[in-house]
Design a protein around this motif. Structure first.
Motif, short mmCIF file in Angstrom:
data_model
loop_
_atom_site.label_atom_id
_atom_site.label_comp_id
_atom_site.label_asym_id
_atom_site.label_seq_id
_atom_site.Cartn_x
_atom_site.Cartn_y
_atom_site.Cartn_z
N ALA A 93 0.70 -1.07 0.02
CA ALA A 93 0.08 0.08 0.04
C ALA A 93 0.84 1.29 -0.07
O ALA A 93 0.53 2.13 -0.56
N LYS A 94 1.94 1.43 0.74
CA LYS A 94 2.83 2.32 0.72
C LYS A 94 3.54 2.93 -0.46
O LYS A 94 3.92 3.88 -0.73
N GLU A 95 3.44 1.65 -1.35
CA GLU A 95 4.05 1.92 -2.75
C GLU A 95 3.32 3.10 -3.50
O GLU A 95 3.76 3.72 -4.63
N PHE A 96 1.93 3.07 -3.24
CA PHE A 96 1.02 3.71 -4.06
C PHE A 96 0.20 4.73 -3.29
O PHE A 96 -0.71 5.52 -3.89
N ALA A 97 0.15 4.58 -1.98
CA ALA A 97 -0.74 5.47 -1.35
C ALA A 97 -0.05 6.19 0.12
O ALA A 97 0.99 5.68 0.48
N ARG A 98 -0.67 7.13 0.58
CA ARG A 98 -0.39 7.56 2.05
C ARG A 98 -1.44 6.71 2.93
O ARG A 98 -2.55 6.31 2.58
N LEU A 99 -0.79 6.43 4.33
CA LEU A 99 -1.25 5.49 4.70
C LEU A 99 -1.93 6.03 6.43
O LEU A 99 -1.41 6.94 6.92
N GLY A 100 -2.92 5.53 6.78
CA GLY A 100 -3.32 6.25 8.20
C GLY A 100 -4.26 4.77 8.95
O GLY A 100 -4.57 3.79 8.27
N ILE A 101 -4.31 5.15 9.96
CA ILE A 101 -5.05 3.99 11.04
C ILE A 101 -6.26 4.90 11.50
O ILE A 101 -6.19 5.80 12.13
N VAL A 102 -7.48 3.93 11.41
CA VAL A 102 -8.63 4.54 12.23
C VAL A 102 -9.17 3.23 12.88
O VAL A 102 -9.86 2.41 12.55
N THR A 103 -9.06 3.49 14.21
CA THR A 103 -9.61 2.29 14.95
C THR A 103 -10.31 2.86 16.57
O THR A 103 -10.37 4.00 16.76
N LYS A 197 -12.94 -8.74 0.45
CA LYS A 197 -11.73 -9.79 0.17
C LYS A 197 -11.46 -10.87 1.42
O LYS A 197 -11.64 -10.32 2.50
N PRO A 198 -10.60 -11.82 1.32
CA PRO A 198 -10.25 -12.80 2.29
C PRO A 198 -9.12 -12.08 3.21
O PRO A 198 -9.01 -12.60 4.28
N ASP A 199 -8.34 -11.10 2.89
CA ASP A 199 -7.42 -10.50 3.95
C ASP A 199 -7.32 -9.31 3.20
O ASP A 199 -7.53 -8.71 1.96
N VAL A 200 -6.24 -8.58 4.07
CA VAL A 200 -6.02 -7.23 3.88
C VAL A 200 -4.99 -6.91 2.74
O VAL A 200 -5.04 -5.87 1.71
N LEU A 201 -4.08 -7.97 2.33
CA LEU A 201 -3.16 -7.86 1.24
C LEU A 201 -4.17 -7.70 -0.21
O LEU A 201 -3.82 -7.29 -0.97
N LYS A 202 -4.95 -8.78 -0.22
CA LYS A 202 -5.88 -8.82 -1.27
C LYS A 202 -6.95 -7.51 -1.50
O LYS A 202 -7.22 -7.06 -2.67
N ALA A 203 -7.20 -6.88 -0.44
CA ALA A 203 -7.89 -5.90 -0.39
C ALA A 203 -7.16 -4.54 -0.89
O ALA A 203 -7.47 -3.77 -1.94
N VAL A 204 -5.88 -4.40 -0.50
CA VAL A 204 -4.74 -3.36 -1.14
C VAL A 204 -4.65 -3.88 -2.38
O VAL A 204 -4.58 -2.85 -3.37
N GLU A 205 -4.44 -4.98 -3.01
CA GLU A 205 -4.20 -5.22 -4.33
C GLU A 205 -5.50 -4.79 -5.12
O GLU A 205 -5.31 -4.30 -6.27
N TYR A 206 -6.60 -4.98 -4.65
CA TYR A 206 -7.84 -4.75 -5.34
C TYR A 206 -8.05 -3.23 -5.54
O TYR A 206 -8.29 -2.65 -6.80
N ILE A 207 -7.69 -2.43 -4.58
CA ILE A 207 -7.56 -0.91 -4.50
C ILE A 207 -6.63 -0.55 -5.58
O ILE A 207 -6.66 0.20 -6.56
N ARG A 208 -5.43 -1.02 -5.63
CA ARG A 208 -4.51 -0.75 -6.72
C ARG A 208 -4.88 -1.15 -8.11
O ARG A 208 -4.78 -0.13 -9.13
N GLU A 209 -5.50 -2.10 -8.30
CA GLU A 209 -5.96 -2.44 -9.66
C GLU A 209 -7.15 -1.43 -10.22
O GLU A 209 -7.12 -0.90 -11.43
N VAL A 210 -8.10 -1.34 -9.08
CA VAL A 210 -9.27 -0.24 -9.43
C VAL A 210 -8.51 1.21 -9.68
O VAL A 210 -9.11 1.62 -10.73
N ALA A 211 -7.57 1.52 -8.92
CA ALA A 211 -7.22 2.83 -9.17
C ALA A 211 -6.05 2.85 -10.34
O ALA A 211 -5.53 3.66 -10.62
N LYS A 212 -5.88 1.67 -10.96
CA LYS A 212 -4.95 1.42 -12.14
C LYS A 212 -3.54 1.99 -11.90
O LYS A 212 -3.08 2.76 -12.59
N LEU A 213 -2.88 1.76 -10.68
CA LEU A 213 -1.76 2.33 -10.44
C LEU A 213 -0.74 1.31 -10.40
O LEU A 213 -1.00 0.01 -10.06
#
Length: 213
Positions: A93-103, A197-213
């Motif tokens: 995720a850090k490769e293409f996005a800025r990251l934050g935690i909301v808990t 998605k089954p886990d957080v890595l798959k979720a990140v990969e999905y966002i990257r794909e959708v965002a075409k990054l």
């Protein structure tokens, strides 16, 4: 640049053992019969005061919360793990996005946990329970994170494992992806999130794909 906000419990970490022990210890400290593990698990993700209230504590709830926090802080690092693929997801995720935690967890202890796992350095902000008046599912935590990052909603995504995360994101006006975990049934998640998605890595990969990054 894209922004990805992550929930913590059930998304990046599993602190179930620490949470369950914390509730058992606190109920026993106040001379109460502990709630069952299953009862507690169903409430994980909610703020502590609401969890205790839902478990039957109507008076002195903040005494229970403070006692829980005191015990949790002692055991959390030893009884919490990073979920499988969580670190890989953060790095990707850090490769293409800025990251934050909301808990809804206490922000101070959450930061200590993430520092313990060596990943806090990848996050620009961490919004915990003490930083907002209205926790998830209210949009305030997400909006506060975006404000602190000086980021716009159009570029932002939320990843979380419960309907609290999905509703908060929807109300904040940002995109969201659900991940599967034991705190929320698949049936409930399907009511709250179109994409799961089954886990957080798959979720990140999905966002990257959708965002075409």
């Amino acid at each position: 640049m894209r922004v990805i906000l992550f929930d913590l419990d059930g998304t990046l970490i599993d602190s179930t053992e620490a949470i369950l022990e914390g509730f058992r210890v606190v109920f026993e400290k106040f001379g109460k019969t502990p709630a069952s593990d299953d009862e507690v698990k169903k409430l994980i993700g909610l703020p502590l005061d609401i969890m205790f209230e839902n478990l039957g504590i109507k008076e002195g709830v903040w005494d229970y919360v403070n006692a829980y926090k005191e015990h949790y802080r002692k055991i959390s690092k030893q009884k919490t793990i990073l979920l499988p693929n969580a670190k890989e997801a953060i790095l990707k995720a850090k490769e293409f996005a800025r990251l934050g935690i909301v808990t809804t967890k206490t922000g101070l202890y959450s930061k200590e946990l993430l520092e313990h796992f060596g990943v806090m350095k990848y996050f620009e902000v961490l919004i915990g329970r003490e930083h907002v008046e209205n926790p998830k599912p209210h949009p305030e935590p997400i909006l506060k994170a975006l404000h602190q990052m000086n980021a716009n909603k159009e570029a932002a995504w939320m990843i979380g494992d419960t309907c609290l995360d999905m509703v908060s994101a929807k109300e904040a006006g940002i995109k969201y992806v659900g991940v599967e975990f034991k705190y929320e049934s698949q049936e409930n998640m399907k009511k709250c999130a179109e994409i799961i998605k089954p886990d957080v890595l798959k979720a990140v990969e999905y966002i990257r794909e959708v965002a075409k990054l």
